[in-house]
Design a protein around this motif. Structure first.
Motif, PDB file in Angstrom:
ATOM      1  N   MET A   1      -1.247  -4.946 -18.358  1.00 23.39           N
ATOM      2  CA  MET A   1      -0.439  -6.138 -17.702  1.00 23.39           C
ATOM      3  C   MET A   1      -1.285  -6.141 -16.212  1.00 23.39           C
ATOM      4  SD  MET A   1       2.646  -7.702 -16.684  1.00 23.39           S
ATOM      5  CE  MET A   1       2.778  -8.685 -15.452  1.00 23.39           C
ATOM      6  N   CYS A   2      -1.562  -5.277 -15.429  1.00 21.77           N
ATOM      7  CA  CYS A   2      -2.032  -5.187 -14.223  1.00 21.77           C
ATOM      8  C   CYS A   2      -3.105  -4.152 -14.086  1.00 21.77           C
ATOM      9  CB  CYS A   2      -1.091  -5.182 -13.046  1.00 21.77           C
ATOM     10  SG  CYS A   2      -0.435  -3.409 -12.989  1.00 21.77           S
ATOM     11  N   ASP A   3      -3.984  -4.372 -13.116  1.00 16.13           N
ATOM     12  CA  ASP A   3      -5.414  -3.747 -12.635  1.00 16.13           C
ATOM     13  C   ASP A   3      -4.775  -2.621 -11.509  1.00 16.13           C
ATOM     14  OD1 ASP A   3      -6.730  -5.059 -14.228  1.00 16.13           O
ATOM     15  OD2 ASP A   3      -7.128  -6.636 -12.781  1.00 16.13           O
ATOM     16  N   PHE A   4      -3.772  -2.353 -11.285  1.00 14.98           N
ATOM     17  CA  PHE A   4      -3.220  -1.715 -10.195  1.00 14.98           C
ATOM     18  C   PHE A   4      -2.553  -0.295 -10.946  1.00 14.98           C
ATOM     19  CE2 PHE A   4      -2.281  -5.618  -8.440  1.00 14.98           C
ATOM     20  CZ  PHE A   4      -2.935  -5.567  -7.063  1.00 14.98           C
ATOM     21  N   LYS A   5      -2.770   0.765 -10.138  1.00 19.88           N
ATOM     22  CA  LYS A   5      -2.554   2.251 -10.427  1.00 19.88           C
ATOM     23  C   LYS A   5      -1.576   2.747  -9.513  1.00 19.88           C
ATOM     24  CE  LYS A   5      -6.724   2.920 -12.757  1.00 19.88           C
ATOM     25  NZ  LYS A   5      -7.283   1.759 -13.191  1.00 19.88           N
ATOM     26  N   VAL A   6      -0.770   3.740  -9.957  1.00 15.70           N
ATOM     27  CA  VAL A   6       0.180   4.448  -9.118  1.00 15.70           C
ATOM     28  C   VAL A   6      -0.597   5.207  -8.111  1.00 15.70           C
ATOM     29  CG1 VAL A   6       1.668   6.570  -9.025  1.00 15.70           C
ATOM     30  CG2 VAL A   6       1.872   4.616 -10.824  1.00 15.70           C
ATOM     31  N   GLY A   7      -0.172   5.495  -7.052  1.00 20.65           N
ATOM     32  CA  GLY A   7      -1.175   6.296  -6.003  1.00 20.65           C
ATOM     33  C   GLY A   7      -2.148   5.284  -5.251  1.00 20.65           C
ATOM     34  N   GLU A   8      -2.369   4.026  -5.781  1.00 17.12           N
ATOM     35  CA  GLU A   8      -3.551   3.315  -5.099  1.00 17.12           C
ATOM     36  C   GLU A   8      -2.913   2.685  -3.714  1.00 17.12           C
ATOM     37  OE1 GLU A   8      -6.314  -0.125  -6.503  1.00 17.12           O
ATOM     38  OE2 GLU A   8      -4.599   0.020  -7.740  1.00 17.12           O
ATOM     39  N   LEU A   9      -3.823   2.649  -2.744  1.00 20.89           N
ATOM     40  CA  LEU A   9      -3.423   1.909  -1.400  1.00 20.89           C
ATOM     41  C   LEU A   9      -3.649   0.378  -1.601  1.00 20.89           C
ATOM     42  CD1 LEU A   9      -2.875   2.201   1.651  1.00 20.89           C
ATOM     43  CD2 LEU A   9      -5.354   2.426   1.840  1.00 20.89           C
ATOM     44  N   VAL A  10      -2.553  -0.354  -1.161  1.00 22.30           N
ATOM     45  CA  VAL A  10      -2.650  -1.688  -1.430  1.00 22.30           C
ATOM     46  C   VAL A  10      -2.243  -2.417   0.010  1.00 22.30           C
ATOM     47  CG1 VAL A  10      -2.198  -1.917  -3.738  1.00 22.30           C
ATOM     48  CG2 VAL A  10      -0.221  -1.844  -2.402  1.00 22.30           C
ATOM     49  N   ARG A  11      -2.170  -3.692  -0.093  1.00 21.01           N
ATOM     50  CA  ARG A  11      -1.766  -4.253   1.237  1.00 21.01           C
ATOM     51  C   ARG A  11      -1.120  -5.692   0.602  1.00 21.01           C
ATOM     52  NH1 ARG A  11      -6.458  -5.676   4.697  1.00 21.01           N
ATOM     53  NH2 ARG A  11      -7.143  -6.958   2.733  1.00 21.01           N
ATOM     54  N   VAL A  12      -0.016  -6.033   1.285  1.00 18.23           N
ATOM     55  CA  VAL A  12       0.830  -7.090   1.019  1.00 18.23           C
ATOM     56  C   VAL A  12       0.160  -8.299   1.498  1.00 18.23           C
ATOM     57  CG1 VAL A  12       3.113  -8.222   1.524  1.00 18.23           C
ATOM     58  CG2 VAL A  12       3.112  -5.754   1.313  1.00 18.23           C
ATOM     59  N   ARG A  13       0.285  -9.165   0.716  1.00 19.59           N
ATOM     60  CA  ARG A  13      -0.639 -10.318   0.745  1.00 19.59           C
ATOM     61  C   ARG A  13       0.019 -11.050   1.894  1.00 19.59           C
ATOM     62  NH1 ARG A  13      -1.108 -13.373  -4.880  1.00 19.59           N
ATOM     63  NH2 ARG A  13      -1.971 -15.092  -3.451  1.00 19.59           N
ATOM     64  N   GLN A  14      -0.984 -11.987   2.498  1.00 17.26           N
ATOM     65  CA  GLN A  14      -0.348 -13.070   3.554  1.00 17.26           C
ATOM     66  C   GLN A  14       0.446 -14.298   3.145  1.00 17.26           C
ATOM     67  OE1 GLN A  14      -0.837 -12.459   6.911  1.00 17.26           O
ATOM     68  NE2 GLN A  14      -1.908 -10.370   6.263  1.00 17.26           N
ATOM     69  N   TRP A  15       1.428 -14.500   4.204  1.00 13.69           N
ATOM     70  CA  TRP A  15       2.264 -15.368   3.317  1.00 13.69           C
ATOM     71  C   TRP A  15       1.758 -16.933   3.043  1.00 13.69           C
ATOM     72  CZ3 TRP A  15       7.583 -15.712   2.687  1.00 13.69           C
ATOM     73  CH2 TRP A  15       8.165 -17.012   2.835  1.00 13.69           C
ATOM     74  N   SER A  16       0.954 -17.047   3.781  1.00 10.30           N
ATOM     75  CA  SER A  16       0.144 -18.547   3.673  1.00 10.30           C
ATOM     76  C   SER A  16      -0.617 -18.573   2.283  1.00 10.30           C
ATOM     77  CB  SER A  16      -0.808 -19.059   4.697  1.00 10.30           C
ATOM     78  OG  SER A  16      -1.838 -17.868   4.950  1.00 10.30           O
ATOM     79  N   ASP A  17      -1.253 -17.166   2.051  1.00 15.61           N
ATOM     80  CA  ASP A  17      -1.984 -17.065   0.700  1.00 15.61           C
ATOM     81  C   ASP A  17      -1.118 -17.236  -0.248  1.00 15.61           C
ATOM     82  OD1 ASP A  17      -4.332 -16.329  -0.891  1.00 15.61           O
ATOM     83  OD2 ASP A  17      -3.448 -14.379  -0.965  1.00 15.61           O
ATOM     84  N   MET A  18       0.149 -16.574  -0.499  1.00 14.74           N
ATOM     85  CA  MET A  18       1.193 -16.463  -1.552  1.00 14.74           C
ATOM     86  C   MET A  18       1.764 -17.926  -1.442  1.00 14.74           C
ATOM     87  SD  MET A  18       2.858 -12.906  -1.603  1.00 14.74           S
ATOM     88  CE  MET A  18       3.287 -12.599   0.322  1.00 14.74           C
ATOM     89  N   ALA A  19       2.027 -18.456  -0.638  1.00 18.57           N
ATOM     90  CA  ALA A  19       2.726 -19.921  -0.379  1.00 18.57           C
ATOM     91  C   ALA A  19       1.932 -20.854  -1.150  1.00 18.57           C
ATOM     92  CB  ALA A  19       3.192 -20.284   0.829  1.00 18.57           C
ATOM     93  N   SER A  20       0.718 -20.966  -0.849  1.00 21.28           N
ATOM     94  CA  SER A  20      -0.393 -21.948  -1.377  1.00 21.28           C
ATOM     95  C   SER A  20      -0.513 -21.647  -2.914  1.00 21.28           C
ATOM     96  CB  SER A  20      -1.596 -21.969  -0.687  1.00 21.28           C
ATOM     97  OG  SER A  20      -2.440 -20.664  -0.979  1.00 21.28           O
ATOM     98  N   GLU A  21      -0.455 -20.396  -3.364  1.00 24.45           N
ATOM     99  CA  GLU A  21      -0.612 -20.067  -4.754  1.00 24.45           C
ATOM    100  C   GLU A  21       0.567 -20.284  -5.508  1.00 24.45           C
ATOM    101  OE1 GLU A  21      -1.604 -16.360  -7.741  1.00 24.45           O
ATOM    102  OE2 GLU A  21      -2.239 -16.235  -5.759  1.00 24.45           O
ATOM    103  N   PHE A  22       1.711 -19.944  -5.164  1.00 21.72           N
ATOM    104  CA  PHE A  22       2.906 -20.319  -5.770  1.00 21.72           C
ATOM    105  C   PHE A  22       3.926 -21.311  -5.614  1.00 21.72           C
ATOM    106  CE2 PHE A  22       1.646 -15.557  -5.765  1.00 21.72           C
ATOM    107  CZ  PHE A  22       1.355 -15.288  -7.108  1.00 21.72           C
ATOM    108  N   GLY A  23       3.965 -21.651  -4.172  1.00 18.21           N
ATOM    109  CA  GLY A  23       4.493 -22.778  -3.471  1.00 18.21           C
ATOM    110  C   GLY A  23       6.001 -21.983  -3.172  1.00 18.21           C
ATOM    111  N   LEU A  24       6.950 -22.915  -2.400  1.00 22.80           N
ATOM    112  CA  LEU A  24       8.189 -22.718  -1.833  1.00 22.80           C
ATOM    113  C   LEU A  24       8.987 -23.247  -2.564  1.00 22.80           C
ATOM    114  CD1 LEU A  24       7.171 -22.938   1.840  1.00 22.80           C
ATOM    115  CD2 LEU A  24       7.250 -20.913   0.677  1.00 22.80           C
ATOM    116  N   ASN A  25      10.391 -22.676  -2.636  1.00 21.09           N
ATOM    117  CA  ASN A  25      11.755 -23.324  -3.055  1.00 21.09           C
ATOM    118  C   ASN A  25      12.229 -23.822  -2.110  1.00 21.09           C
ATOM    119  OD1 ASN A  25      12.881 -21.088  -2.013  1.00 21.09           O
ATOM    120  ND2 ASN A  25      13.429 -19.882  -3.944  1.00 21.09           N
TER     121      ASN A  25
END
Length: 83
Positions: A1-25
């Motif tokens: 399902m995903c390429d992430f693993k438990v224990g992995e360090l990640v960063r929350v994506r930027q608002w503008s990046d997610m908004a352009s990919e998924f749109g706003l309701n």
């Protein structure tokens, strides 16, 4: 399902990046799997460790550079990025 693993360090994506990919309701939330709500913007760019990954792609994150309370939010792999 995903390429992430438990224990992995990640960063929350930027608002503008997610908004352009998924749109706003109509409420101004980003339309990804769990909805990224406007009052979650303070988490954009914050670092976390993945503590749990569920089969549907939801993740539990443990933040360590965030001074505000980060409890009660739902996260999905759509909202994070590898470092």
């Amino acid at each position: 399902m995903c390429d992430f693993k438990v224990g992995e360090l990640v960063r929350v994506r930027q608002w503008s990046d997610m908004a352009s990919e998924f749109g706003l309701n109509d409420n101004g939330a980003i339309e990804c799997f769990c909805y990224f709500l406007p009052y979650m913007k303070f988490l954009c760019g914050k670092y976390a460790v993945i503590s749990t990954i569920f089969d549907d792609g939801r993740v539990m994150l443990r933040f360590f550079n965030c001074k505000r309370k980060c409890f009660g939010f739902s996260f999905h792999v759509d909202m994070i990025e590898k470092l």
